[in-house]
Design a protein around this motif. Structure first.
Motif, PDB file in Angstrom:
ATOM      1  N   LYS A 106       0.833  -1.204   0.000  1.00  0.00           N
ATOM      2  CA  LYS A 106       0.000   0.000   0.000  1.00  0.00           C
ATOM      3  C   LYS A 106       0.866   1.251   0.000  1.00  0.00           C
ATOM      4  O   LYS A 106       1.824   1.359   0.758  1.00  0.00           O
ATOM      5  N   LYS A 107       0.507   2.177  -0.873  1.00  0.00           N
ATOM      6  CA  LYS A 107       1.207   3.459  -0.978  1.00  0.00           C
ATOM      7  C   LYS A 107       0.169   4.570  -0.923  1.00  0.00           C
ATOM      8  O   LYS A 107      -1.001   4.355  -1.234  1.00  0.00           O
ATOM      9  N   THR A 108       0.601   5.748  -0.547  1.00  0.00           N
ATOM     10  CA  THR A 108      -0.274   6.916  -0.511  1.00  0.00           C
ATOM     11  C   THR A 108       0.409   8.056  -1.262  1.00  0.00           C
ATOM     12  O   THR A 108       1.593   8.310  -1.072  1.00  0.00           O
ATOM     13  N   LEU A 109      -0.385   8.733  -2.090  1.00  0.00           N
ATOM     14  CA  LEU A 109       0.089   9.906  -2.820  1.00  0.00           C
ATOM     15  C   LEU A 109      -0.591  11.128  -2.236  1.00  0.00           C
ATOM     16  O   LEU A 109      -1.816  11.177  -2.133  1.00  0.00           O
ATOM     17  N   LYS A 168       1.069  10.711 -12.759  1.00  0.00           N
ATOM     18  CA  LYS A 168       1.358  10.100 -11.457  1.00  0.00           C
ATOM     19  C   LYS A 168       0.060   9.716 -10.745  1.00  0.00           C
ATOM     20  O   LYS A 168      -0.065   8.615 -10.200  1.00  0.00           O
ATOM     21  N   ILE A 169      -0.923  10.615 -10.743  1.00  0.00           N
ATOM     22  CA  ILE A 169      -2.203  10.331 -10.087  1.00  0.00           C
ATOM     23  C   ILE A 169      -2.877   9.125 -10.751  1.00  0.00           C
ATOM     24  O   ILE A 169      -3.385   8.234 -10.058  1.00  0.00           O
ATOM     25  N   GLU A 170      -2.856   9.083 -12.067  1.00  0.00           N
ATOM     26  CA  GLU A 170      -3.470   7.949 -12.783  1.00  0.00           C
ATOM     27  C   GLU A 170      -2.776   6.635 -12.440  1.00  0.00           C
ATOM     28  O   GLU A 170      -3.434   5.594 -12.330  1.00  0.00           O
ATOM     29  N   GLU A 171      -1.448   6.666 -12.278  1.00  0.00           N
ATOM     30  CA  GLU A 171      -0.722   5.452 -11.885  1.00  0.00           C
ATOM     31  C   GLU A 171      -1.191   4.952 -10.521  1.00  0.00           C
ATOM     32  O   GLU A 171      -1.391   3.753 -10.323  1.00  0.00           O
ATOM     33  N   TYR A 172      -1.372   5.858  -9.574  1.00  0.00           N
ATOM     34  CA  TYR A 172      -1.851   5.461  -8.254  1.00  0.00           C
ATOM     35  C   TYR A 172      -3.269   4.918  -8.330  1.00  0.00           C
ATOM     36  O   TYR A 172      -3.604   3.920  -7.696  1.00  0.00           O
ATOM     37  N   ASP A 174      -4.037   4.918  -2.390  1.00  0.00           N
ATOM     38  CA  ASP A 174      -4.681   6.112  -1.834  1.00  0.00           C
ATOM     39  C   ASP A 174      -4.116   7.380  -2.447  1.00  0.00           C
ATOM     40  O   ASP A 174      -2.901   7.514  -2.612  1.00  0.00           O
ATOM     41  N   VAL A 175      -5.013   8.327  -2.765  1.00  0.00           N
ATOM     42  CA  VAL A 175      -4.628   9.648  -3.260  1.00  0.00           C
ATOM     43  C   VAL A 175      -5.326  10.674  -2.383  1.00  0.00           C
ATOM     44  O   VAL A 175      -6.535  10.587  -2.154  1.00  0.00           O
ATOM     45  N   VAL A 176      -4.552  11.626  -1.873  1.00  0.00           N
ATOM     46  CA  VAL A 176      -5.065  12.694  -1.010  1.00  0.00           C
ATOM     47  C   VAL A 176      -4.666  14.020  -1.642  1.00  0.00           C
ATOM     48  O   VAL A 176      -3.522  14.195  -2.060  1.00  0.00           O
ATOM     49  N   PHE A 177      -5.617  14.954  -1.702  1.00  0.00           N
ATOM     50  CA  PHE A 177      -5.341  16.288  -2.220  1.00  0.00           C
ATOM     51  C   PHE A 177      -5.392  17.289  -1.081  1.00  0.00           C
ATOM     52  O   PHE A 177      -6.192  17.137  -0.155  1.00  0.00           O
TER      53      PHE A 177
END
Length: 176
Positions: free
Chosen positions: A2-5, A34-38, A44-47
């Motif tokens: 698991k990774k988070t961006l 990068k966002i599309e890869e995640y 997880d993607v957080v803005f």
């Protein structure tokens, strides 16, 4: 694994508006990729979104950076350049660091946290250092090809500060 961006302040005012730079415009394709890869791997993607009240110019930051930006009453200026997908967190902040990162409990269990966005020398570095404090055992990564500073010199200086605090900087000097 698991990774988070964490996508820092990719807002119209920082890319195309009063605080926009050619470098910020240039990283938009890299950030989108990068966002599309995640998303493709269900990571997880957080803005974060910088948002200021009408009295911004009377604040400490406003006195030192007297340029109205990301104002609550300007939906376009404070709008994100990339639209979050359903379920992705958007943290509103009125200062450099997103204090609400500490409430995302899954971050403490994410072994890899990657940070991208603008401005490298203000909000990116602030949030990367905050994450280093909140998640001392995580690998914190900053993709330099997905970041832009207020100018190239400050961008490079911020990358060096982050390296000195055990934050891994990747893709330095690359533009995709």
């Amino acid at each position: 694994m698991k990774k988070t961006l964490i996508v820092i302040d990719m807002q119209n005012d920082f890319v195309y508006g009063p605080l926009g730079t050619p470098e910020a415009k240039a990283i938009v394709p890299n950030v989108k990729k990068k966002i599309e890869e995640y998303r493709e791997y269900f990571q997880d993607v957080v803005f974060t979104k910088d948002c200021h009240e009408p009295g911004y110019l009377d604040t400490h930051e406003g006195r030192r950076l007297p340029i109205k930006h990301c104002m609550w009453d300007d939906a376009k200026g404070r709008g994100l350049v990339i639209t979050p997908a359903w379920g992705e967190s958007v943290l509103i902040k009125s200062t450099f660091g997103a204090r609400d990162l500490e409430h995302l409990t899954y971050l403490r269990h994410s072994p890899i946290i990657e940070v991208i966005g603008v401005c490298t020398d203000i909000c990116v570095v602030s949030n990367a250092l905050l994450l280093r404090t909140l998640c001392p055992e995580a690998d914190i990564i900053v993709d330099a090809s997905c970041c832009a500073g207020t100018n190239p010199e400050r961008h490079k200086a911020a990358l060096e500060v982050m390296k000195s605090c055990h934050i891994d900087v990747i893709n330095e000097g690359e533009t995709k």
